[in-house]
Design a protein around this motif. Structure first.
Motif, PDB file in Angstrom:
ATOM      1  N   ARG A 102       0.802  -1.227   0.000  1.00 37.11           N
ATOM      2  CA  ARG A 102       0.000   0.000   0.000  1.00 37.11           C
ATOM      3  C   ARG A 102       0.835   1.276   0.000  1.00 37.11           C
ATOM      4  N   PRO A 103       1.884   1.385   0.818  1.00 36.75           N
ATOM      5  CA  PRO A 103       2.683   2.620   0.784  1.00 36.75           C
ATOM      6  C   PRO A 103       3.388   2.849  -0.559  1.00 36.75           C
ATOM      7  N   ILE A 104       3.785   1.790  -1.236  1.00 33.20           N
ATOM      8  CA  ILE A 104       4.427   1.933  -2.546  1.00 33.20           C
ATOM      9  C   ILE A 104       3.409   2.472  -3.552  1.00 33.20           C
ATOM     10  N   VAL A 105       2.225   1.878  -3.565  1.00 36.15           N
ATOM     11  CA  VAL A 105       1.157   2.319  -4.465  1.00 36.15           C
ATOM     12  C   VAL A 105       0.803   3.779  -4.179  1.00 36.15           C
ATOM     13  N   ALA A 106       0.655   4.136  -2.908  1.00 36.67           N
ATOM     14  CA  ALA A 106       0.292   5.500  -2.529  1.00 36.67           C
ATOM     15  C   ALA A 106       1.376   6.501  -2.931  1.00 36.67           C
ATOM     16  N   GLU A 107       2.641   6.134  -2.743  1.00 40.94           N
ATOM     17  CA  GLU A 107       3.731   7.054  -3.091  1.00 40.94           C
ATOM     18  C   GLU A 107       3.808   7.272  -4.601  1.00 40.94           C
ATOM     19  N   LEU A 108       3.610   6.220  -5.384  1.00 44.64           N
ATOM     20  CA  LEU A 108       3.595   6.381  -6.838  1.00 44.64           C
ATOM     21  C   LEU A 108       2.474   7.318  -7.268  1.00 44.64           C
ATOM     22  N   ARG A 109       1.298   7.144  -6.696  1.00 42.80           N
ATOM     23  CA  ARG A 109       0.162   8.021  -7.026  1.00 42.80           C
ATOM     24  C   ARG A 109       0.457   9.465  -6.651  1.00 42.80           C
ATOM     25  N   ARG A 110       0.965   9.655  -5.444  1.00 39.78           N
ATOM     26  CA  ARG A 110       1.185  10.996  -4.912  1.00 39.78           C
ATOM     27  C   ARG A 110       2.292  11.732  -5.643  1.00 39.78           C
ATOM     28  N   THR A 111       3.411  11.061  -5.898  1.00 35.91           N
ATOM     29  CA  THR A 111       4.570  11.756  -6.443  1.00 35.91           C
ATOM     30  C   THR A 111       4.573  11.847  -7.966  1.00 35.91           C
ATOM     31  N   HIS A 112       3.870  10.948  -8.638  1.00 34.78           N
ATOM     32  CA  HIS A 112       3.919  10.931 -10.099  1.00 34.78           C
ATOM     33  C   HIS A 112       2.561  11.084 -10.779  1.00 34.78           C
ATOM     34  N   ALA A 113       1.488  11.148 -10.021  1.00 37.00           N
ATOM     35  CA  ALA A 113       0.137  11.323 -10.575  1.00 37.00           C
ATOM     36  C   ALA A 113      -0.155  10.297 -11.667  1.00 37.00           C
ATOM     37  N   VAL A 114       0.088   9.030 -11.369  1.00 36.64           N
ATOM     38  CA  VAL A 114      -0.175   7.934 -12.294  1.00 36.64           C
ATOM     39  C   VAL A 114      -1.299   7.068 -11.737  1.00 36.64           C
ATOM     40  N   SER A 115      -1.877   6.257 -12.583  1.00 32.41           N
ATOM     41  CA  SER A 115      -2.847   5.259 -12.139  1.00 32.41           C
ATOM     42  C   SER A 115      -2.065   4.006 -11.767  1.00 32.41           C
ATOM     43  N   VAL A 116      -2.291   3.501 -10.572  1.00 31.80           N
ATOM     44  CA  VAL A 116      -1.502   2.367 -10.097  1.00 31.80           C
ATOM     45  C   VAL A 116      -2.345   1.520  -9.145  1.00 31.80           C
ATOM     46  N   ALA A 117      -2.125   0.195  -9.199  1.00 36.71           N
ATOM     47  CA  ALA A 117      -2.857  -0.721  -8.332  1.00 36.71           C
ATOM     48  C   ALA A 117      -2.093  -2.034  -8.219  1.00 36.71           C
ATOM     49  N   LEU A 129       8.937   9.740 -17.133  1.00 33.63           N
ATOM     50  CA  LEU A 129       8.015   9.438 -16.040  1.00 33.63           C
ATOM     51  C   LEU A 129       8.088   7.963 -15.655  1.00 33.63           C
ATOM     52  N   LEU A 130       8.068   7.076 -16.643  1.00 34.79           N
ATOM     53  CA  LEU A 130       8.142   5.642 -16.357  1.00 34.79           C
ATOM     54  C   LEU A 130       9.492   5.280 -15.731  1.00 34.79           C
ATOM     55  N   ASP A 131      10.568   5.894 -16.213  1.00 31.03           N
ATOM     56  CA  ASP A 131      11.890   5.669 -15.613  1.00 31.03           C
ATOM     57  C   ASP A 131      11.901   6.071 -14.145  1.00 31.03           C
ATOM     58  N   SER A 132      11.309   7.216 -13.844  1.00 31.77           N
ATOM     59  CA  SER A 132      11.267   7.711 -12.470  1.00 31.77           C
ATOM     60  C   SER A 132      10.460   6.777 -11.569  1.00 31.77           C
ATOM     61  N   CYS A 133       9.343   6.279 -12.071  1.00 30.07           N
ATOM     62  CA  CYS A 133       8.526   5.331 -11.297  1.00 30.07           C
ATOM     63  C   CYS A 133       9.298   4.040 -11.041  1.00 30.07           C
ATOM     64  N   GLU A 134      10.012   3.572 -12.061  1.00 32.39           N
ATOM     65  CA  GLU A 134      10.796   2.347 -11.906  1.00 32.39           C
ATOM     66  C   GLU A 134      11.904   2.537 -10.868  1.00 32.39           C
ATOM     67  N   ARG A 135      12.574   3.687 -10.895  1.00 30.85           N
ATOM     68  CA  ARG A 135      13.622   3.960  -9.900  1.00 30.85           C
ATOM     69  C   ARG A 135      13.051   4.003  -8.484  1.00 30.85           C
ATOM     70  N   LEU A 136      11.857   4.580  -8.344  1.00 29.36           N
ATOM     71  CA  LEU A 136      11.230   4.660  -7.025  1.00 29.36           C
ATOM     72  C   LEU A 136      10.991   3.260  -6.461  1.00 29.36           C
ATOM     73  N   VAL A 137      10.429   2.376  -7.265  1.00 28.47           N
ATOM     74  CA  VAL A 137      10.131   1.019  -6.790  1.00 28.47           C
ATOM     75  C   VAL A 137      11.429   0.246  -6.549  1.00 28.47           C
ATOM     76  N   ALA A 138      12.380   0.363  -7.454  1.00 26.42           N
ATOM     77  CA  ALA A 138      13.657  -0.357  -7.314  1.00 26.42           C
ATOM     78  C   ALA A 138      14.425   0.105  -6.082  1.00 26.42           C
ATOM     79  N   GLY A 139      14.215   1.341  -5.662  1.00 31.31           N
ATOM     80  CA  GLY A 139      14.926   1.884  -4.511  1.00 31.31           C
ATOM     81  C   GLY A 139      14.322   1.544  -3.167  1.00 31.31           C
ATOM     82  N   ARG A 140      13.193   0.869  -3.158  1.00 29.25           N
ATOM     83  CA  ARG A 140      12.557   0.510  -1.886  1.00 29.25           C
ATOM     84  C   ARG A 140      13.296  -0.679  -1.272  1.00 29.25           C
ATOM     85  N   PRO A 141      13.861  -0.527  -0.069  1.00 25.71           N
ATOM     86  CA  PRO A 141      14.662  -1.604   0.522  1.00 25.71           C
ATOM     87  C   PRO A 141      13.842  -2.805   0.995  1.00 25.71           C
TER      88      PRO A 141
END
Length: 97
Positions: free
Chosen positions: A26-41, A69-81
């Motif tokens: 849930r926090p990953i999904v919420a952060e993607l929505r909040r920081t990148h204004a994308v549709s995510v689930a 935008l997609l690169d930035s979203c991928e980096r965000l998810v890849a950076g989650r420890p």
């Protein structure tokens, strides 16, 4: 118009229940929505404790902006420890496809 999609296949750490899984996803999904204004689930592996699939979509008139935008979203998810990114599937679609 261009539509970009990402599908993330994630391996979760020390998770023993679906409730624990939700507390990681849930926090990953919420952060993607909040920081990148994308549709995510969460789109798959919903019955597995240690695996998750997250799907994401974005629309843009410019392929360069969409790729950034997609690169930035991928980096965000890849950076989650707390998760290991096993694979990413990326697709770009034009409105006349």
């Amino acid at each position: 118009m261009y539509v970009g999609t990402l599908s993330f296949d994630l391996l979760l750490g020390d998770v023993h229940s679906l409730k624990e899984k939700r507390s990681l996803v849930r926090p990953i999904v919420a952060e993607l929505r909040r920081t990148h204004a994308v549709s995510v689930a969460e789109t798959g592996n919903q019955d597995l404790h240690r695996r998750a699939e997250i799907g994401l979509a974005a629309v843009s008139g410019d392929t360069g902006h969409l790729a950034e935008l997609l690169d930035s979203c991928e980096r965000l998810v890849a950076g989650r420890p707390e998760v290991e990114l096993l694979s990413v599937r990326r697709r770009l679609h034009r409105d006349d496809d």
